[in-house]
Design a protein around this motif. Structure first.
Motif, short mmCIF file in Angstrom:
data_model
loop_
_atom_site.label_atom_id
_atom_site.label_comp_id
_atom_site.label_asym_id
_atom_site.label_seq_id
_atom_site.Cartn_x
_atom_site.Cartn_y
_atom_site.Cartn_z
N ALA A 251 79.46 35.20 66.74
CA ALA A 251 79.86 33.79 67.41
C ALA A 251 81.25 34.06 68.20
CB ALA A 251 79.82 32.44 66.48
N SER A 252 81.28 33.33 69.36
CA SER A 252 82.34 33.47 70.19
C SER A 252 83.45 32.35 69.63
CB SER A 252 82.25 33.02 71.51
OG SER A 252 83.25 32.92 72.46
N PRO A 253 84.60 32.38 69.54
CA PRO A 253 85.57 31.56 69.07
C PRO A 253 85.43 30.28 69.91
CG PRO A 253 86.56 33.62 68.89
CD PRO A 253 85.44 33.98 69.61
N ILE A 254 85.42 30.29 71.11
CA ILE A 254 85.40 29.36 72.07
C ILE A 254 84.09 28.41 71.71
CG2 ILE A 254 84.24 30.39 74.01
CD1 ILE A 254 87.05 27.81 74.06
N HIS A 255 83.01 29.06 71.48
CA HIS A 255 81.96 28.31 71.09
C HIS A 255 82.04 27.59 69.88
CE1 HIS A 255 78.93 31.15 73.71
NE2 HIS A 255 79.85 30.27 74.51
N VAL A 256 82.64 28.12 68.86
CA VAL A 256 82.96 27.35 67.54
C VAL A 256 84.10 26.31 67.83
CG1 VAL A 256 83.91 27.67 65.14
CG2 VAL A 256 82.58 29.66 66.16
N ALA A 257 84.78 26.32 68.56
CA ALA A 257 85.88 25.43 68.97
C ALA A 257 84.83 24.04 69.63
CB ALA A 257 87.03 25.85 69.80
N LEU A 258 84.20 24.63 70.38
CA LEU A 258 83.31 23.35 70.95
C LEU A 258 82.39 22.93 70.00
CD1 LEU A 258 82.38 25.35 74.54
CD2 LEU A 258 83.91 23.43 74.33
N TYR A 259 81.88 23.59 69.16
CA TYR A 259 80.94 22.85 68.14
C TYR A 259 81.64 21.77 67.21
CZ TYR A 259 77.77 22.70 64.40
OH TYR A 259 76.89 22.03 63.04
N LEU A 260 82.94 22.25 67.00
CA LEU A 260 83.85 21.55 66.01
C LEU A 260 84.37 20.37 66.82
CD1 LEU A 260 86.18 23.84 64.07
CD2 LEU A 260 83.84 23.08 63.58
N THR A 261 84.43 20.47 68.16
CA THR A 261 84.78 19.37 69.16
C THR A 261 83.70 18.34 69.04
OG1 THR A 261 86.06 20.88 70.54
CG2 THR A 261 85.44 18.77 71.57
N ASP A 262 82.48 18.74 69.17
CA ASP A 262 81.08 18.02 69.22
C ASP A 262 81.02 17.13 67.84
OD1 ASP A 262 78.56 17.22 70.38
OD2 ASP A 262 77.89 18.03 68.58
N LEU A 263 81.47 17.71 66.73
CA LEU A 263 81.16 17.24 65.61
C LEU A 263 82.31 16.07 65.46
CD1 LEU A 263 80.84 20.06 62.98
CD2 LEU A 263 79.11 18.35 64.07
N ILE A 264 83.53 16.29 66.10
CA ILE A 264 84.79 15.21 65.88
C ILE A 264 84.39 14.11 66.78
CG2 ILE A 264 87.04 14.98 66.51
CD1 ILE A 264 87.67 17.83 65.59
N ASP A 265 83.77 14.48 68.04
CA ASP A 265 83.35 13.35 68.98
C ASP A 265 82.21 12.65 68.31
OD1 ASP A 265 84.98 14.31 70.83
OD2 ASP A 265 83.49 15.40 72.11
N LYS A 266 81.32 12.90 67.48
CA LYS A 266 80.41 12.10 66.62
C LYS A 266 80.94 11.76 65.24
CE LYS A 266 76.62 14.95 68.54
NZ LYS A 266 75.61 15.94 68.34
N HIS A 267 82.42 11.58 65.18
CA HIS A 267 82.93 10.91 64.09
C HIS A 267 82.55 11.49 62.65
CE1 HIS A 267 84.75 8.23 67.20
NE2 HIS A 267 83.47 7.79 67.48
N TYR A 268 82.11 12.85 62.62
CA TYR A 268 81.85 13.31 61.44
C TYR A 268 83.02 13.30 60.57
CZ TYR A 268 77.19 14.46 62.41
OH TYR A 268 75.50 14.55 62.72
#
Length: 308
Positions: A38-55
């Protein structure tokens, strides 16, 4: 070798990481990316998506560690060792932190009142619940330790009994632990309650069956099920909490209140710290200190000792 590598974590941890990695894989493949490596920036974007969805933080952390785990198994460069990723994890922790309301510890008085109430009962369901409660309290047991006790893990002596803990959260390498519990003087004596439960349930310490199993009623008689199956956490919490609240009212309690209650009572009684720590199977002082709620008298001792 692959099987041995996966076995570096417990079965539950590996299953959890695998499930979270599948969610990451589904997300990134839909975006046209690669799950591993995985690319680090892709992992960062995934975590951003989880935070946006209030996980919650636990979900974000589990997602990150599942990606780290998968890369370590393949001996690939860890994409989670990136400033963006670590900062996003910290953001998740800070932005969603809620005030923690700890469960209140069960007290010895509550247990004695409860056992007094059912002192004449011979109902297997009631005695099973009482036995689980006093064992959890007196041996500082977590529920997974209570539920995994087998009859032949018990050795009964004249004035005490010993309990072999096969599996514990603090025993990662499964060496096992032995706890010794003395006879008591009240109706909540764990020694007497254990013998009472073995008698009414028709079990023997030579049996390899789980000690605490679900019950069923037939023609007005309550019995343990014949299948060797432990009582589930959900059902145990429902039964035990309801049973304790019969005498404790609306006390904010859970199954862990038994472990913390026993630890608190022993700490306030001045039990030797080394023996107290060994009985509770704590690895560090930090973890054990979170279990004992000091009594008002002990807290007042601090200011009384100042000499003013």
């Amino acid at each position: 070798m692959a099987d041995y590598l996966v076995a570096s974590k417990s079965d539950n941890t590996s299953a959890k990481y695998f499930a979270y990695f599948r969610k990451w894989e589904k997300f990134i493949l839909a975006q046209g990316g690669c799950a591993i490596p995985a690319s680090p920036i892709h992992v960062a974007l995934y975590l951003t998506d989880l935070i946006d969805k209030h996980y919650s933080y636990s979900v974000v952390a589990a997602s990150l560690y599942s990606i780290k785990w998968a890369h370590s198994l393949k001996n690939l460069k860890d994409p989670t060792n990136n400033a963006f990723v670590t900062n996003l994890l910290e953001t998740s922790k800070r932005s969603q932190t809620k005030h923690v309301v700890k469960k209140q510890p069960v007290t010895p008085d509550i247990l004695v009142s409860l056992c007094d109430k059912y002192s004449q009962s011979s109902d297997v369901l009631i005695i099973r619940d009482l036995c689980m409660i006093v064992l959890g309290f007196s041996a500082f047991l977590r529920y997974d330790e209570i539920s995994s006790i087998h009859c032949n893990d018990i050795r009964i002596e004249d004035s005490y009994f010993s309990l072999y803990i096969r599996k514990s959260k603090t025993d990662q390498y499964r060496f096992g632990n032995e706890i010794v519990i003395s006879k008591g003087q009240t109706s909540a004596c764990p020694y007497t309650m254990l013998l009472r439960y073995l008698f009414v349930s028709g079990q023997s310490v030579s049996s390899s069956f789980y000690l605490f199993r679900p019950c069923f009623r037939s023609k007005g008689v309550c019995r343990l099920i014949f299948k060797d199956k432990p009582l589930s956490y959900t059902r145990a919490r429902e039964c035990l909490v309801a049973r304790i609240r019969e005498v404790a009212g609306d006390l904010n309690i859970g199954l862990h209140s038994l472990r913390s209650g026993g630890a608190t009572a022993a700490a306030n009684a001045g039990v030797n710290d080394r023996c107290w720590k060994r009985h509770g199977r704590w690895k560090s002082k930090t973890s054990k200190d979170g279990y004992a709620a000091d009594s008002l008298e002990r807290r007042l001792d601090v200011s009384k000792s100042l000499g003013i």
